[in-house]
Every structure is written in C-alpha cells, then in structure tokens.
Design an enzyme around this catalytic site. Structure first.
Site, PDB file in Angstrom:
ATOM      1  N   ASP A  68      -3.664  -2.623   0.888  1.00  0.00           N
ATOM      2  CA  ASP A  68      -3.262  -2.856   2.275  1.00  0.00           C
ATOM      3  C   ASP A  68      -3.737  -4.261   2.657  1.00  0.00           C
ATOM      4  O   ASP A  68      -4.945  -4.510   2.723  1.00  0.00           O
ATOM      5  CB  ASP A  68      -3.942  -1.781   3.148  1.00  0.00           C
TER       6      ASP A  68
ATOM      7  N   TYR B 222      -3.056 -22.406  11.536  1.00  0.00           N
ATOM      8  CA  TYR B 222      -3.372 -22.865  10.165  1.00  0.00           C
ATOM      9  C   TYR B 222      -2.663 -24.179   9.839  1.00  0.00           C
ATOM     10  O   TYR B 222      -3.197 -25.013   9.109  1.00  0.00           O
ATOM     11  CB  TYR B 222      -3.021 -21.776   9.137  1.00  0.00           C
TER      12      TYR B 222
ATOM     13  N   THR C 206      19.045  -6.242   9.989  1.00  0.00           N
ATOM     14  CA  THR C 206      19.594  -6.335   8.632  1.00  0.00           C
ATOM     15  C   THR C 206      19.704  -4.926   8.080  1.00  0.00           C
ATOM     16  O   THR C 206      18.833  -4.088   8.336  1.00  0.00           O
ATOM     17  CB  THR C 206      18.645  -7.173   7.739  1.00  0.00           C
TER      18      THR C 206
ATOM     19  N   TYR D 275       4.781  -4.099  17.868  1.00  0.00           N
ATOM     20  CA  TYR D 275       5.568  -4.903  16.924  1.00  0.00           C
ATOM     21  C   TYR D 275       5.805  -6.306  17.480  1.00  0.00           C
ATOM     22  O   TYR D 275       5.461  -7.306  16.856  1.00  0.00           O
ATOM     23  CB  TYR D 275       6.888  -4.193  16.651  1.00  0.00           C
TER      24      TYR D 275
ATOM     25  N   ASN E 126      -5.325 -12.604   6.507  1.00  0.00           N
ATOM     26  CA  ASN E 126      -5.757 -12.493   5.107  1.00  0.00           C
ATOM     27  C   ASN E 126      -4.810 -13.242   4.169  1.00  0.00           C
ATOM     28  O   ASN E 126      -5.243 -13.909   3.230  1.00  0.00           O
ATOM     29  CB  ASN E 126      -5.854 -11.015   4.690  1.00  0.00           C
TER      30      ASN E 126
ATOM     31  N   GLY F   5       6.649   1.290   2.094  1.00  0.00           N
ATOM     32  CA  GLY F   5       7.385   0.887   0.899  1.00  0.00           C
ATOM     33  C   GLY F   5       7.451   2.054  -0.068  1.00  0.00           C
ATOM     34  O   GLY F   5       6.625   2.970  -0.003  1.00  0.00           O
TER      35      GLY F   5
ATOM     36  N   ASN G 149       0.831  -1.212   0.000  1.00  0.00           N
ATOM     37  CA  ASN G 149       0.000   0.000   0.000  1.00  0.00           C
ATOM     38  C   ASN G 149       0.864   1.260   0.000  1.00  0.00           C
ATOM     39  O   ASN G 149       0.358   2.369   0.145  1.00  0.00           O
ATOM     40  CB  ASN G 149      -0.980   0.013   1.177  1.00  0.00           C
TER      41      ASN G 149
END
Ligand code: UDP
Length: 356
Positions: A81, A199, A215, A185, A137, A61, A57
């Site tokens: 999103d 799942y 990183t 977070y 999702n 980014g 979205n």
C-alpha cells in the site's frame, strides 16, 4: 463480436510507434498497476521492453489483470500500500520496507486510488491516504532516484463547474465542496496536485499531472459495490434489468475509450515538453446520461426499462474537457467513437462478468 485485449494493446503500441515512443530499457514504477488503467499501462510497458514494477495492495486492483504478466522477466509485482513508505535501492531504512535490488527507477507513475463514487462512501479514508500520503511517498521515491514523476489526477478537481466553465480548460480553479460526499476524492486529488507543485518548487522535481476524464473499457470494475455508469448500465442491459438513470438523466459526461486514454497517458509520460504541465485527457464530445442509457440498451440489444432514481448529492451537472493542450503538446486526441468503445466493452463484459 469477440473481444481480444491483445489487439487493443498492439493498437496502442502502433500509435506510440508513429510518434517514435518506446519505453524499452527504462525502469518504471506503476503504483496501482493492477487496477483498470494501471494494468493497461503495465501491459504496454512490458510489451515494449521496459522494466515494469507494478506496486499494488490489491484492495481494488485485481490479480486477474496482471496474472499473465507474472512470468515475464521484465515485470515485477510488489504487494504494498503506497500510503505506507517503501524504499527502492536501499537495504535498510528506519521508516519503512526496503527493496534493495532495484537500484535505479527512471519514471514513477502514481496511479493508485479508488475512483468510483460508490466507494467514496465506503472507503473514503483509503482514498484520501492514496492521494495524499501515497503521493508524498511516491514523490520521495522520485526524489531519491531523480526520476520523472507522473500523477493521474482527475476531472474531479473541477468539482461541479457551472455551464460557463464547460468545456473546462486546465486553468479553471474548480467549484468543489470540501465537506461533501465526493470530497475524499476531489480534495485529495487536489492535495496530490499541490504536493507535486511543492516538489517542483522545492526540489526541482520533473513532474507531470494528467487530469483524466471519464474513461471506460475492458477491465473497468463492475458490480453493485462500485458500479460506475457505463459498467452499471451494461450489466443492467445484459441482464434485462432496469437501467437506473440518476436524476432526470440530463447531466452530461464525455467518455474516452481506454485505448485512447492509455495512448494519451503514455505520450505524456514520454514527452519532455509535458514536464511541469497539467493536461486534460478526455473526450470533448458530451452526452447526457439518458442518451448513454439509450445507446447502451440498443447496443446490448436489451429489453431493459429505463427508470429514474434520486440524483446523488453533488453529482456534477456537466463535464467536458478542453483538450487543446493535449492536441498541441502531446499530438493526441481521442479517435474511438462512443459506439465502437461501448461495443468492445460490452463484448468483454459478456466474457468476464463472472470474474468480477
Ligand atoms: N449514474 C447513473 N446511474 C448509475 C450510475 C451512475 O445515472 O447507475 C450517473 C451518475 O449520477 C453521474 C453519471 O452517471 O451523473 C456518471 O457517474 P459515474 O459514477 O460513472 O462517475 P462520475 O462521472 O459521477 O464521477
């Protein structure tokens, strides 16, 4: 030193080829594909001949990271999103938007999430949404397509481990403050992992969880609003500004250069042996933050002064991974030295800082 990102992308492909790894012909959905790590993944996938669907979205980014891919036939960008439902291969669904012409997805890499501690204060709700609703999702898409699911979790699931838990193996449960400034977070990444385990159990999902340690490298975001330690120090050093070490600088981190990290990520995505696994991917060479400040100052040939500022609440004291699983299951270990990675990052910064 001039920096050319294409050389680094070719280096990743070369290393993957050594292990006979190619994603040619696969359809891969990358959420967060316009972000720092996501865009490196997209570059490698496109170059290898995969059909790469980048979903982002653009909240953190950047278009610049993927603009050069837009003209490629095997790259597709979807501005969305992932914390809101989206369906692939259906022309109608009552709950969300549908992309009908993508019939079959082989692999889903759910990488979308802001990751900078500065943003934990500014955007905690969107961080929670990406890692909980976004994971749910993405798992729904994987279930519909019977796809492999890959989740970029984080060393932050370990919270602030005591010295005895350093270096930290995947089996360590964590020492996390559920209501602290980093909890949006840490806890949402933990919840994301729990969704995946659910799942696996209930839907026999083939899933993999990577825990990424610090990183850095070209395309890492920089600027006062989201500056993590490496981009902050590089910016400060290049402008002869004070280098701001938080606390006394004795807290430790280990840094992986982006090329090593993306190599490890894609090895894990590819290998069947990683199904059902949780694997740390990081560098096991620990440095204090004060050492990092001194090294960057020297490499940038800077006249900056190193100054000390208040340590943020719940800032982890140590962070260093055990990487035995990555070595044995993935045939991976980081090989780029801290100095080499920083030199390339500094060179990239000099060319790109204005485009923040
Ligand atoms: N840090 C620092 N000065 C800065 C930014 C960060 O000393 O300008 C410290 C921070 O307190 C932490 C370490 O560097 O101990 C790594 O911070 P970063 O924001 O990169 O991410 P973290 O590893 O904490 O998630």
């Amino acid at each position: 030193m001039n920096y050319d990102i294409n050389q680094d992308i070719q280096e990743i492909i070369k290393r993957l080829r050594k292990d006979n790894i190619s994603f040619e012909g696969k359809t891969i959905l990358v959420t967060g594909g316009a972000g720092f790590l996501g865009s490196w993944v997209c570059d490698v996938l496109v170059e290898q001949g995969a059909h790469c669907i980048c979903l982002d979205n653009l909240s953190s980014g950047k278009p610049k990271n993927i603009l050069h891919l837009m003209e490629k036939d095997n790259f597709r960008f979807i501005n969305h999103d992932i914390s809101y439902p989206i369906y692939f291969g259906m022309s109608y669904h009552p709950l969300g938007i549908c992309v009908a012409d993508i019939k079959k997805i082989d692999i889903i890499m759910h990488m979308a999430s802001r990751a900078s501690p500065f943003e934990f204060q500014e955007e905690p709700i969107s961080i929670l949404r990406s890692n909980t609703l976004g994971t749910l999702n993405s798992l729904g898409i994987a279930k519909f397509h019977n796809a492999i699911f890959f989740y970029t979790s984080t060393s932050e699931v370990y919270g602030n481990p005591p010295k005895e838990a350093i270096p930290t193996p995947e089996s360590y449960f964590g020492n996390v403050n559920p209501v602290g400034p980093r909890s949006c977070y840490d806890e949402s990444k933990r919840a994301g992992e729990a969704f995946i385990k659910a799942y696996e159990l209930q839907h026999k999902m083939r899933a993999k969880i990577v825990r990424i340690f610090n990183t850095s490298g070209p395309r890492i975001r920089h600027g006062p609003a989201f500056g993590r330690v490496v981009p902050n120090f590089i910016h400060q050093a290049l402008h002869d500004e004070d280098i701001t070490v938080f606390g006394d600088g004795s807290q430790t981190r280990s840094f992986t250069y982006v090329v090593d990290e993306i190599e490890g990520i894609l090895k894990m995505v590819y290998k069947d042996e990683a199904i059902g696994e949780v694997i740390n991917l990081g560098n096991n060479k620990e440095y204090t933050i004060l050492e990092i400040a001194r090294i960057i100052k020297e490499l940038a040939n800077s006249n900056s002064k190193i100054v000390f500022k208040t340590l943020p609440i719940d800032d982890p004291t140590y962070r260093c991974p055990v990487i035995t699983k990555a070595k044995t299951i993935l045939n991976w270990e980081p090989i780029t030295s801290l100095e080499e990675g920083l030199k390339k990052t500094i060179a990239w910064f000099k060319d790109n800082e204005r485009d923040n």
